[in-house]
Design an enzyme around this catalytic site. Structure first.
Site, short mmCIF file in Angstrom:
data_model
loop_
_atom_site.label_atom_id
_atom_site.label_comp_id
_atom_site.label_asym_id
_atom_site.label_seq_id
_atom_site.Cartn_x
_atom_site.Cartn_y
_atom_site.Cartn_z
N ASN A 153 0.61 -0.79 0.37
CA ASN A 153 0.16 -0.06 0.28
C ASN A 153 0.99 1.53 -0.07
OD1 ASN A 153 1.17 -1.62 2.97
ND2 ASN A 153 -0.25 0.56 3.05
N GLN A 181 -5.23 -2.75 -1.96
CA GLN A 181 -4.91 -2.03 -2.54
C GLN A 181 -4.42 -2.72 -4.66
OE1 GLN A 181 -3.44 0.65 -2.85
NE2 GLN A 181 -3.97 1.11 -0.13
N SER A 201 -11.46 -4.70 -0.23
CA SER A 201 -11.96 -3.59 0.05
C SER A 201 -12.48 -2.12 -0.59
CB SER A 201 -10.99 -2.78 1.21
OG SER A 201 -12.24 -1.41 2.04
N THR A 239 -26.74 -7.23 9.66
CA THR A 239 -27.71 -6.54 9.21
C THR A 239 -27.00 -5.94 7.28
OG1 THR A 239 -28.92 -6.54 10.67
CG2 THR A 239 -29.75 -5.57 8.30
N CYS A 327 -3.65 4.68 7.42
CA CYS A 327 -4.33 4.13 8.76
C CYS A 327 -2.99 4.40 9.49
CB CYS A 327 -4.03 3.24 8.39
SG CYS A 327 -4.87 2.33 7.10
#
Length: 394
Positions: A153, A181, A201, A239, A327
């Site tokens: 990343n 990535q 992601s 959910t 991050c």
């Protein structure tokens, strides 16, 4: 926002494409049913989830029932590593990873170390490529998992995933790759690459934030990370985020369709950036493999520069970049990735990551470089270290 904005931090997050948002909107307003319910409104949501699951499975050559939806790459990494550790603890408690993984992997491994597991952290070479000989030597009879990221990343280096997957397969070891990535930017086939588990992601390929993917090969039996309801075939409770899942499916559909064209454009822009920076700014190093890197990534280290000051001055010009992983951007410590490829602390502190998208233009890059040259020159003019260096070499 009055000032010009050039966004060059797509490794941190990407913008949702208008086409993706259009697909999501009906599931935020009209089709809001819970897909776990039995009435017709819920069935519309369930059909939408099934469609996205098939789109994502097809993209990586997986079966639909091998795709699980999560809240993001960090959750998927945690699930893969913690659940594999639990499932295989009767065989052993040894895990192999690398020194340049995302903290979602590294911190998960540290957690397991505190709970009786052993972890070997493999070195990389100066380009950030995993040392396969060291990986092979680290394998023990009690090794249960190898986790190596698909592409880094920070510095963009793409790992020899097929070879690593083959090593794991030959030794009967589970292989997980953090593909956050790479997913949506590179072609991935889980069977060809011998991948047992894969994390991705949505917000890294123009999907919505808070959405993630976990691929688990059917032969791999893992316990849920999140317990509760029976969603995701009783393996991931909670959910369903229907609009997010729809958006992720729409985003990967677009990525699949345009992947080669986008990569060709990004590589041309990336290489133009690298050429200008290396030619026009002295005392700079390109981090990561020169060619075997993500199409949209360039990472530089500038001697005698503090990365944070550089980012603030670029921001004043309307340019968004980073000095490493988003991050850990609040940390004062230098990047663990840059230290792992052999950079000294003082050089690692002066890093700049530029990550483009298919929307980035040559004009954007030229604007960046023109401003970067002036910023580096100004910061060095205020640096006693640079002043000493000039005097010693004059």
């Amino acid at each position: 926002m009055d000032k010009k904005l050039i966004y060059l931090d797509n490794a941190a997050t990407t913008a949702i494409l208008p086409e993706v948002l259009d697909k999501m909107m009906p599931y935020l307003t009209e089709y809001y049913g819970n897909p776990s319910s039995v009435y017709g409104l819920a069935g519309v949501s369930k059909e939408a989830i099934d469609k996205s699951r098939k789109t994502i499975a097809d993209f990586i050559g997986a079966k639909e029932n091998e795709i699980y939806f999560t809240a993001g790459g960090s959750e998927s990494d945690n699930w893969a590593i913690k659940s594999a550790a639990l499932a295989k603890k009767a065989k052993g408690k040894h895990i192999i990873t690398t020194k340049i993984e995302h903290h979602a992997v590294l911190h998960t491994c540290e957690f397991l170390e505190k709970n009786g597991y052993e972890v070997s952290y493999i070195d990389v070479d100066e380009d950030g490529v995993v040392k396969l000989d060291e990986l092979k030597k680290a394998i023990r009879p009690d090794t249960i998992l190898i986790s190596v990221m698909f592409a880094n990343n920070e510095i963009g280096t793409i790992q020899p995933i097929k070879e690593i997957g083959q090593i794991a397969k030959e030794n009967g070891i589970l292989f997980h790759t953090d593909a956050v990535q790479a997913f949506g930017h590179l072609r991935i086939n889980v069977d060809e690459l011998n991948i047992d588990m894969l994390s991705a992601s949505g917000h890294k390929f123009h999907g919505p934030k808070g959405t993630g993917i976990m691929y688990i090969r059917n032969s791999v039996k893992l316990e849920p990370l999140i317990h509760g309801g029976a969603q995701e075939r009783k393996r991931r409770a909670g959910t369903h985020n229907v609009p997010g899942i729809v958006g992720m499916g729409a985003a990967i559909e677009l990525a699949d369709k345009n992947l080669e064209a986008n990569a060709e454009k990004e590589i041309a822009i990336r290489d133009h950036l690298i050429e200008r920076v290396m030619k026009e700014i002295p005392h700079v190093k390109l981090n990561g493999h020169k060619t075997n890197r993500l199409p949209n990534n360039a990472n530089f280290s500038f001697s005698f520069i503090e990365g944070e000051s550089m980012l603030m001055m670029l921001d004043a010009k309307g340019i968004c970049c980073s000095s490493g992983s988003a991050c850990t951007s609040g940390s004062l410590d230098p990047s663990h990735v840059l230290l792992a490829i052999g950079l000294p602390h003082e050089i690692a502190h002066g890093s700049l990551r530029v990550s483009m998208s298919e929307e980035t233009t040559m004009e954007d890059i030229d604007y960046l470089v023109d401003n970067l040259k002036a910023i580096v020159e100004r910061l060095r003019s205020m640096s006693p270290l640079y002043d000493d260096f000039v005097k010693k070499n004059s």
